[in-house]
Design an enzyme around this catalytic site. Structure first.
Site, PDB file in Angstrom:
ATOM      1  CD  GLN B 125       0.118   1.013   3.211  1.00 56.29           C
ATOM      2  OE1 GLN B 125       0.043   2.089   2.632  1.00 56.29           O
ATOM      3  NE2 GLN B 125       0.629   0.876   4.430  1.00 56.29           N
ATOM      4  CB  SER B 128       1.378   7.549   5.020  1.00 61.66           C
ATOM      5  OG  SER B 128       0.393   6.947   5.809  1.00 61.66           O
ATOM      6  CD  GLU B 243      -5.697  -0.597   6.570  1.00 63.84           C
ATOM      7  OE1 GLU B 243      -4.583  -0.768   7.029  1.00 63.84           O
ATOM      8  OE2 GLU B 243      -5.964   0.322   5.761  1.00 63.84           O
ATOM      9  CG  ASN B 371      -6.144   2.978  18.607  1.00 67.79           C
ATOM     10  OD1 ASN B 371      -5.997   2.686  17.416  1.00 67.79           O
ATOM     11  ND2 ASN B 371      -6.231   2.061  19.545  1.00 67.79           N
ATOM     12  CD  GLU B 372      -4.039   8.603  20.006  1.00 63.99           C
ATOM     13  OE1 GLU B 372      -3.697   8.136  18.895  1.00 63.99           O
ATOM     14  OE2 GLU B 372      -3.721   8.080  21.088  1.00 63.99           O
TER      15      GLU B 372
END
Lengths: 351, 387
Positions: B125, B128, B243, B371-372
């Site tokens: 992938q 980013s 995902e 997770n934020e």
């Protein structure tokens, strides 16, 4: 494999929710705190008429003959409104216990009266030091070792014990077992009391889910309105994350509770472990909802005036009922830590 | 509600169990983040594909079995239970594959999916960028149209498997005047194309599990575009949904970790119990892995009756990633002074692969949306808190 509720079950949940949210408001709860019994006979009759009180009473005795899977979502809704009435114990503990007794006039008569709203029965289990709603009951189901006794309720034999939750009406009961009141004993009685404990714990777990959801809703509403630094405090990430943490824990407590209901309704050999897991998960979600909910309410959360405490106190009170944390963890530990334990991938739904 | 398998489901379980018993390599493969290990894992994908166990949810004409989600969960349970190798092409088969089936042209499906299924083409992938991490809409890598080609310039980073993979997929800005999630296009880029430089980045275990990819006038034919030009965000969201959803982190993996943790605890109980928190954490590992499993089955049943997946993919991601960290931290705690040892250290007998898992667990709360970010999504979209 079908881990869903039927459309009928979901519709019933919806109509019961609508009813309860309208009838059991925080104002009505506060008003009942000031009354002698803390209970509304009128509301109980309505619950009888809706078929809720007799839901698990066999059809032969005028009930609906339904099971824990049918009722678990409704118990959740009882938690959502912090229902003061003793409906959950009546449906999940008293009726199944009586119904599991061998046919007899006593059994049939009391079940009939319960479903018809002509009598109420409170239950005293050895794991609970006190009896909920003994004061509005006509009879008490009481435990003496392995024996199940049905005893006529007498005001002079009970004494109120005040709880942090003003809606809870707990009583100690003085009584002496007599052969005439004994309905079951020995291994049969023991099994009945174990089943009662499991059903009671399931009731606590289901109510805890509803309580947690209500505390999330109250907190989201409050933090969306309350402004500081020129914006709603609910827009701050520190506040959001408190609530997101509750939502995650609640989301993962639901399926264990529904599985426990299914296992009880189907007499699964590991139903007890499933119930213990469900109760631990659901009460922890409710306790976190209370903690974080009070926190995001700020000083308001520490007052009697804001409704938050009605639900937080119920969550705190129920946490220790029907087997405390140590009892349920011990049961989980026995299952998980034994030789050839049924754990790991592929064992979750083992028959 | 019926929480028991049908006879067909039980038969399916036995079928896969038997096949795995005869095919899973007796000796564990090397890490797929080494050249030799990558080749071994590629071969394993071919073996799986030959048995038609490569991607059971794919349709039969693509080498799958057209399995539903419950059968998928059963497959995964057996797969992890048998200690089967990790899936080197997971970016392809679990993420790009389903997206291709939804958005790809017939020609693209025919060209790409069969080779993906056999492991002949392994996918990396390329989401980013140095300045587009959690804020993926800040993507700046450009793909300028030149006739029937795109000319790509820019940089991607944290590209999982890019060091040894054959192809990559990601989003590029095709409209230079666009902002945020507009003007982005989903493009498939071969990693051997001229103008591409892959710089491996060693992860916490020292192996190059991801890489930076530099694009210097890389020419890619227009037929490598997935979905419409400028519709990249929509296509990518479908991929990110898969995902975070069921496919990539099915419960079996965490159930097996919990089971091994119980085993480790029991083997070392006397020393482990000197810290009373350990027993608590071990029990919690089982309960949480069980809760994750039950919840996943519930979601799978709901989806198969026509329900849609919503913000629960965010609660999902938080739950498994934090569970994974807690379980591995507990294992480290049980191993005590030996926990720091690498598996090949002479005194490392009995420590197993907990350290590897512990290191990898550190990434779970970061990748696929930190997770934020997930907590923000839960608060805003699931609970309706103000932005």
């Amino acid at each position: 494999m079908d881990f869903t509720f039927t459309e009928d079950q979901l519709l019933f949940q919806e109509s019961v929710r609508d009813f309860l949210v309208n009838e059991v408001t925080t104002e009505s709860i506060r008003a009942l705190w000031e009354t002698k019994t803390g209970r509304s006979d009128e509301l109980w009759q309505q619950l009888v008429e809706m078929g809720l009180v007799g839901m698990t009473v066999p059809e032969a005795q005028g009930g609906l003959g339904m099971n824990a899977v049918d009722f678990v979502l409704l118990a959740q809704e009882c938690g959502y409104v912090a229902l003061p009435e003793n409906l959950v114990e009546t449906v999940l503990v008293v009726a199944p216990l009586l119904a599991a007794l061998p046919e007899s006039d006593v059994r049939n008569e009391w079940l009939q009266k319960m479903a018809a709203g002509e009598a109420r029965i409170a239950v005293g289990h050895s794991r609970n030091p006190l009896v909920s709603d003994a004061h509005t009951a006509d009879a008490w189901l009481l435990q003496h070792n392995d024996e199940v006794h049905l005893v006529k309720a007498r005001k002079k034999n009970m004494r109120r014990n005040e709880s942090v939750d003003p809606s809870r009406r707990l009583h100690s009961i003085e009584w002496a077992p007599k052969p005439a009141t004994c309905l079951a004993k020995g291994p049969a009685g023991k099994a009945l009391w174990m089943q009662a404990l499991n059903y009671g714990a399931l009731g606590v777990a289901a109510q805890s889910l509803g309580l947690a959801q209500r505390m999330i809703d109250l907190s989201v509403k409050y933090t969306s309105e309350r402004q500081q630094f020129g914006k709603p405090i609910g827009s701050f990430q520190a506040v959001k994350h408190h609530m997101a943490n509750v939502a995650v824990q609640l989301e993962y407590a639901k399926a264990p509770v529904y599985r426990a209901a299914w296992s009880l309704a189907n007499n699964h050999r590991h139903a007890g472990v499933h119930v213990s897991h469900a109760k631990i998960a659901a009460t922890e979600a409710a306790l976190l909802a209370a903690r974080n909910g009070i926190q995001v309410h700020g000083a308001m959360g520490y007052t009697w005036e804001v409704d938050m405490h009605i639900f937080a106190k119920r969550a705190w009170a129920l946490d220790g009922a029907w087997g405390d944390r140590a009892f349920h963890k011990t049961r989980v530990a026995k299952f998980v830590l034994k030789d050839n334990a049924l754990i790991g991938a592929s064992n979750t739904f083992v028959a | 509600m019926e929480l028991a398998y049908t006879e067909e489901q039980q038969a399916f379980r036995l079928q896969i169990r038997n096949w795995l018993k005869n095919h899973v390599p007796k000796k564990p493969l090397k890490s797929f983040d080494t050249e030799a290990g990558f080749a071994q894992h590629r071969k394993w994908e071919a073996t799986l594909n030959k048995g038609r166990w490569g991607m059971v949810t794919w349709p039969e004409e693509l080498g799958g079995r057209g399995c539903d989600l419950i059968e998928w969960l059963i497959f995964e349970e057996e797969y992890y239970r048998a200690g089967s190798p990790a899936r080197v092409n997971q970016n392809g088969i679990f993420l790009l594959g389903p997206t291709l089936m939804e958005y790809g042209t017939e020609e693209q499906k025919k060209r790409i999916l069969p080779k993906m299924a056999t492991g002949e083409e392994v996918w990396a992938q390329a989401w980013s960028e140095p300045n587009a991490g959690s804020d993926m809409a800040a993507i700046r890598a450009r793909a300028d149209r030149d006739g029937d080609h795109y000319v790509i310039n820019g940089q991607k980073t944290w590209s999982t498997r890019a060091v040894y993979a054959d192809w990559s997929f990601g989003m590029f800005r095709t409209d230079p005047n666009s902002e945020r999630h507009h003007g982005l296009t989903f493009i498939l880029v071969p990693l051997n194309a001229e103008g591409i430089t892959v710089r491996p980045i060693p992860q916490l275990d020292g192996l190059p599990g991801f890489a930076e990819i530099f694009f210097d006038n890389v020419r890619v034919p227009v037929e490598n575009r997935l979905g419409d030009e400028g519709a990249g965000w929509k296509v990518a969201m479908a991929t990110a949904g898969f995902e975070r959803g069921l496919m990539l982190r099915s419960p079996a993996r965490f159930q097996e970790t919990a089971r091994r943790l119980v085993e480790l605890y029991r083997e070392n109980q006397e020393s482990a119990d000197r810290d009373p928190m350990v027993r608590e954490a071990v029990l919690r590992a089982w309960m949480d892995a069980e809760a994750y499993t039950l919840t996943t089955y519930q979601t799978a049943c709901r989806l198969s009756k026509g329900g849609k997946i919503g913000a629960e993919s965010s609660t999902n991601k938080i739950f498994w990633s934090e569970l994974d960290q807690k379980m591995h931290a507990t294992a480290m705690s049980i191993l005590g002074a030996r926990a720091e040892l690498l598996p090949h250290a002479p005194a490392a007998q009995g420590v197993g692969h907990w350290l590897d898992g512990f290191l990898f667990s550190q990434s779970g709360t970061i990748y696929a949306g930190t997770n934020e970010i997930q907590r923000n999504i839960i608060a805003e979209r699931m609970l309706g808190m103000p932005r």
